[in-house]
Design an enzyme around this catalytic site. Structure first.
Site, short mmCIF file in Angstrom:
data_model
loop_
_atom_site.label_atom_id
_atom_site.label_comp_id
_atom_site.label_asym_id
_atom_site.label_seq_id
_atom_site.Cartn_x
_atom_site.Cartn_y
_atom_site.Cartn_z
N ALA A 163 31.34 46.30 29.07
CA ALA A 163 30.50 45.17 28.67
C ALA A 163 30.30 44.27 29.89
CB ALA A 163 31.19 44.40 27.55
N GLY B 6 33.55 49.25 27.34
CA GLY B 6 32.32 49.60 26.64
C GLY B 6 31.65 50.83 27.24
N GLU C 148 33.19 53.59 25.60
CA GLU C 148 32.79 53.56 24.19
C GLU C 148 31.38 54.13 24.00
OE1 GLU C 148 33.97 49.37 23.95
OE2 GLU C 148 35.07 49.89 22.14
N GLU D 247 40.29 46.73 28.28
CA GLU D 247 40.00 45.42 27.66
C GLU D 247 41.24 44.55 27.54
OE1 GLU D 247 38.76 48.29 26.68
OE2 GLU D 247 36.68 48.07 26.03
C1 3H9 Z 1 34.41 45.52 27.35
O1 3H9 Z 1 33.86 46.50 27.74
C2 3H9 Z 1 34.36 45.08 25.91
C3 3H9 Z 1 33.90 46.15 24.95
O2 3H9 Z 1 34.96 46.97 24.55
C4 3H9 Z 1 33.34 45.59 23.69
C5 3H9 Z 1 32.09 44.80 23.79
C6 3H9 Z 1 31.52 44.43 22.45
N1 3H9 Z 1 30.84 42.91 33.98
O3 3H9 Z 1 35.66 45.22 41.13
P1 3H9 Z 1 34.53 45.25 42.10
C7 3H9 Z 1 31.35 42.93 39.09
S1 3H9 Z 1 35.25 44.48 28.41
C8 3H9 Z 1 30.26 42.13 34.90
O4 3H9 Z 1 34.63 44.41 43.30
P2 3H9 Z 1 35.14 48.00 42.69
C9 3H9 Z 1 32.44 42.26 39.89
O5 3H9 Z 1 32.65 40.96 39.45
C10 3H9 Z 1 34.97 45.21 30.03
N2 3H9 Z 1 30.51 42.24 36.22
O6 3H9 Z 1 34.18 46.75 42.53
C11 3H9 Z 1 31.88 42.34 41.29
O7 3H9 Z 1 30.90 41.33 41.40
P3 3H9 Z 1 30.65 40.59 42.78
C12 3H9 Z 1 35.88 46.33 30.29
C13 3H9 Z 1 31.37 43.17 36.61
O8 3H9 Z 1 34.28 49.11 43.16
C14 3H9 Z 1 31.15 43.69 41.29
O9 3H9 Z 1 30.90 43.99 39.91
N3 3H9 Z 1 35.69 46.80 31.65
C15 3H9 Z 1 32.02 44.01 35.70
O10 3H9 Z 1 36.36 47.62 43.43
C16 3H9 Z 1 31.95 44.81 41.91
O11 3H9 Z 1 33.22 44.88 41.28
C17 3H9 Z 1 36.46 46.37 32.67
O12 3H9 Z 1 37.36 45.59 32.49
C18 3H9 Z 1 31.72 43.85 34.32
N4 3H9 Z 1 32.28 44.64 33.37
O13 3H9 Z 1 35.66 48.32 41.19
C19 3H9 Z 1 36.14 46.94 34.02
N5 3H9 Z 1 32.84 44.84 36.37
O14 3H9 Z 1 30.15 41.64 43.71
C20 3H9 Z 1 36.07 45.85 35.05
C21 3H9 Z 1 32.70 44.53 37.67
O15 3H9 Z 1 29.69 39.52 42.46
N6 3H9 Z 1 35.66 46.31 36.35
N7 3H9 Z 1 31.83 43.52 37.83
O16 3H9 Z 1 32.01 40.07 43.18
C22 3H9 Z 1 36.47 46.99 37.18
O17 3H9 Z 1 37.58 47.35 36.85
C23 3H9 Z 1 35.96 47.27 38.57
O18 3H9 Z 1 34.90 46.39 38.82
C24 3H9 Z 1 35.44 48.71 38.83
C25 3H9 Z 1 34.77 48.78 40.23
C26 3H9 Z 1 36.63 49.67 38.77
C27 3H9 Z 1 34.41 49.11 37.80
#
Ligand code: 3H9
Length: 711
Positions: free
Chosen positions: A69, A108, A111, A131
């Protein structure tokens, strides 16, 4: 190529033979923002409505499938379609939907893939439901579909840990049907889709999967997870709700009522979304990414770092050497004589021997790492080294002597770093002929484990040296925070103040045991007096003695710790400190003699003890921390409030779910914090001086977050 909105949609689709290729392209990580959700729903509508489409292939553009998400939408008014509805719509598609996963399929994102009928992952993919780390639970069917697909036990383990599973593990678990031979996700996905079409593979909905058919074993897994969660997830809101949701999945499966389970999950998800823990954890997520973007990292190119020198083989120097070795760098350690050098090497080896003993490293791997390690008693061995970190005794003259040697031997352009925790780095820099190359790298002990690295920026250093420090932090997988030069930089400066506040409360009537418990109940892993006992009371005592001459004679000074140190009660290592540690015990027990010493000190100071509630203790502890945090921002030692938060989260055990002291202040209300400080100031106006920044923000009706955003 088509898209269903006036603005170019981040979701596009095109027919490839009989397969509708749906591409999600929403940089940087294909988060499921409202346009992506709309685009996905539209693509599935199109697939159902178009005869030429026989199957649908979902892929992500860029480096990931979908990272989840859009976290930035949390806390804002919801915009339809909701993600659970999108996942249901995908699952309801009348033609087989295949998700081809590369990079991250998280939250998500996974999902969405579970809504699809078939899943392929390429070898580098990582799949998970993280999450819980954001104070949430999978809220788009993840708690319902995952256990149906892979069973309750595996699903609970994945969801409660939030860990990322590799493609191979996902295959083993049954989360995906196939792992592609190559990382070419498009080719692998298209080939798989063709194969499924050729085999007339039917639509296969995860909601109908039978992973919960063995009701008894599912019940046992749920009961075990409940017990484990009650023990391990102290103070956390979402983990128990996750267990409840999986239980709801089991009940729904038994009654053939999938949608009931979904409704239950939705309700729990929304409660989590509204919780302060979600706000704290999401703040921590963004803050730890923001700190990496110091101005110098944007304006300058880092110098090349291929070799590291470490001066000093004590605990700190050895820890830094291990951190550098673990980052793949060759390390040269300098010590003053052979015996010290041997001790330094032994410290380094001990870390790896510990890993071998735990079965986490082989002797061969250790030998390979140590092949990159050399020691010398001559500074000349550093002539070609790119970056040197000094970790010798905390004494200006000792440090300056080391820097004089570095100035003599190091090549032009070498970065000269000091690991001092409070000395004036400007003065160290001024003592060499190349102050532009001198920077502070303040590691935390144990340096190979603790994530925080304060990058301390003296006046004369050039931007590329600062950028190099941030680059080194990245290589070492540290979380760097930019700090200015002052006594204690960010972290230790706050520590000195909130510890003093705790000392005042102790002298005024609370026991160290009550204070420690109140602080632990707030969410810290240990209380301040447990930390002193662990680190060794002699360290603080030495610095108190050093500062005695410059201390404001009017400032309140609590002598209780000195009384313990005078008895050589330095904590765990001497068997007693604030606590007793009989026979090498690692957890202390309260000591009646300490209680008596405290009582005598109160009498000496003319203090009539009073009682404190745990809440009163925390209000003082936090007000002191927040006020000094504000001073540090006001004086531009920290760039923003969020830098203070990250420092406390990664270096001082601040509970992550509270987001850090500045986020916490915003959540309780800055005006309330200021009112507390003013109230406490009635007793001790010298200690409780409201930070000008807090006063200004309260007058403007603003908060710390407004400074994070405007910086
Ligand atoms: C969810 O999914 C809820 C659902 O179950 C239900 C919904 C109804 N959204 O980490 P990085 C940005 S909860 C918005 O440096 P990497 C991050 O801030 C979600 N932005 O890269 C950064 O921005 P900036 C569950 C996001 O290659 C840029 O992307 N998912 C999101 O080291 C690069 O990120 C998670 O918890 C996001 N979801 O790692 C996953 N994710 O450049 C969270 C990232 O402005 N994300 N950004 O600083 C991660 O674990 C890592 O970002 C990922 C990439 C492994 C994907």
């Amino acid at each position: 190529m088509a898209s269903d909105s006036i603005h170019p949609s981040p979701v596009s689709y095109e027919l490839r033979g009989k397969v509708l290729l749906v591409t999600i392209d929403n940089p940087p990580v294909n988060a499921l923002g409202v346009d992506v959700r709309r685009g996905l729903a539209a693509a599935i509508e199109h697939a159902d409505a178009t005869d030429a489409v026989e199957a649908v292939l979902l892929v992500g553009a860029g480096r990931n499938f979908i990272a989840g998400a859009d976290i930035r939408e949390f806390g804002k008014p919801p915009q339809p379609p909701a993600l659970p509805d999108v996942c249901n719509r995908i699952e309801a598609c009348r033609k087989p939907v295949i998700a081809a996963i590369h990079g991250a399929a998280l939250g998500g994102g996974l999902e969405v893939a579970l809504g699809a009928h078939y899943r392929l992952a390429v070898p580098g993919a990582k799949l998970g439901l993280p999450e819980v780390q954001l104070g949430l639970l999978p809220g788009a069917g993840g708690t319902q579909r995952t256990p149906r697909l892979i069973g309750a036990e595996a699903a609970l383990s994945l969801i409660l840990s939030g860990r990322h599973a590799s493609a191979q593990e996902a295959l083993k678990l049954g989360l995906v049907d196939r792992v592609g031979a190559s990382d070419d996700v498009l080719a692998e996905g298209l080939a798989y889709a063709q194969e499924l079409l050729a085999a007339h593979a039917p639509v296969r909905r995860t909601r109908d999967a039978q992973g919960l058919a063995d009701r008894e074993s599912a019940q046992a897994a749920i009961a075990a997870a409940r017990t484990d969660t009650a023990k391990k997830s102290r103070g956390l809101f979402s983990p128990m709700k996750i267990v409840d949701c999986v239980e709801a999945a089991l009940n729904a499966a038994s009654n053939n009522a999938f949608d009931d389970g979904l409704r239950f999950e939705r309700k729990q998800f929304l409660e989590c979304l509204d919780s302060p823990q979600r706000a704290g954890l999401v703040h921590a997520f963004f803050a730890e990414r923001e700190v990496q973007k110091a101005p110098e990292t944007k304006s300058a190119t880092p110098r090349a770092i291929n070799t590291i020198g470490v001066i000093g083989g004590g605990t700190m120097g050895a820890g830094i050497a291990v951190a550098a070795l673990d980052a793949g760098l060759p390390v040269t350690m300098i010590e003053r004589d052979d015996a010290s050098l041997a001790r330094g090497r032994a410290h380094v080896e001990k870390v790896y021997d510990g890993l071998i003993a735990k079965g986490r490293m082989t002797a061969d791997a250790k030998a390979q790492v140590l092949a990159r390690y050399t020691g010398s008693t001559s500074y000349d061995a550093l002539a070609q080294t790119d970056l040197v970190i000094e970790a010798v005794f905390e004494e200006m003259s000792v440090k300056q002597a080391v820097f004089a040697e570095l100035d003599r031997v190091c090549k032009p352009g070498a970065v000269l770093a000091t690991n001092t925790s409070y000395l004036d780095i400007d003065a160290i820099a001024a003592s060499v002929s190349r102050p532009q190359d001198v920077v502070g790298l303040h590691f935390f002990s144990p340096a190979n484990i603790m994530k925080l690295l304060e990058v301390v920026v003296p006046k004369q250093v050039t931007a590329d040296v600062v950028a190099t420090a941030f680059e080194l932090a990245k290589k070492m997988r540290k979380v760097p925070v930019r700090a200015g030069v002052c006594d204690g930089f960010i972290g230790n400066r706050l520590l000195a103040v909130y510890r003093a506040a705790a000392d005042h409360v102790m002298e005024d009537g609370a026991s160290p045991y009550q204070i420690d418990k109140a602080v632990r109940d707030f969410g810290f892993p240990m209380g301040p007096y447990q930390v002193i006992d662990l680190a060794g009371g002699d360290i603080g005592w030495a610095s108190r003695k050093r500062r005695a001459a410059t201390r404001d004679p009017n400032a309140r000074y609590v002598q209780i710790a000195d009384r313990l140190c005078e008895r050589s009660w330095f904590g765990q290592k001497t068997g007693r400190g604030f606590y007793l540690y009989p026979e090498g015990a690692r957890t202390g027990t309260p000591d009646p003699e300490v209680v008596a010493i405290i009582a005598a000190e109160r009498e000496r100071a003319g203090i009539k003890p009073r009682s404190f509630t745990d809440e009163e203790i925390i209000r003082r502890y936090m007000a002191a921390m927040i006020n000094e945090g504000a001073n540090v921002v006001h004086e531009k030692i920290a760039l923003r409030p969020l830098d203070v938060d990250v420092t406390l989260l990664y270096g001082y055990g601040f509970p992550r779910y509270r987001g850090g002291p500045m986020k916490y202040a915003d959540m309780v209300g800055l005006a309330n914090v200021l009112a507390d400080i003013r109230e406490f100031a009635k007793e001790d106006p010298l200690f409780w001086r409201p930070s000008p920044l807090i006063v200004e923000l309260v007058e403007r009706g603003a908060n710390f977050a407004s400074l994070d955003q405007s910086a």
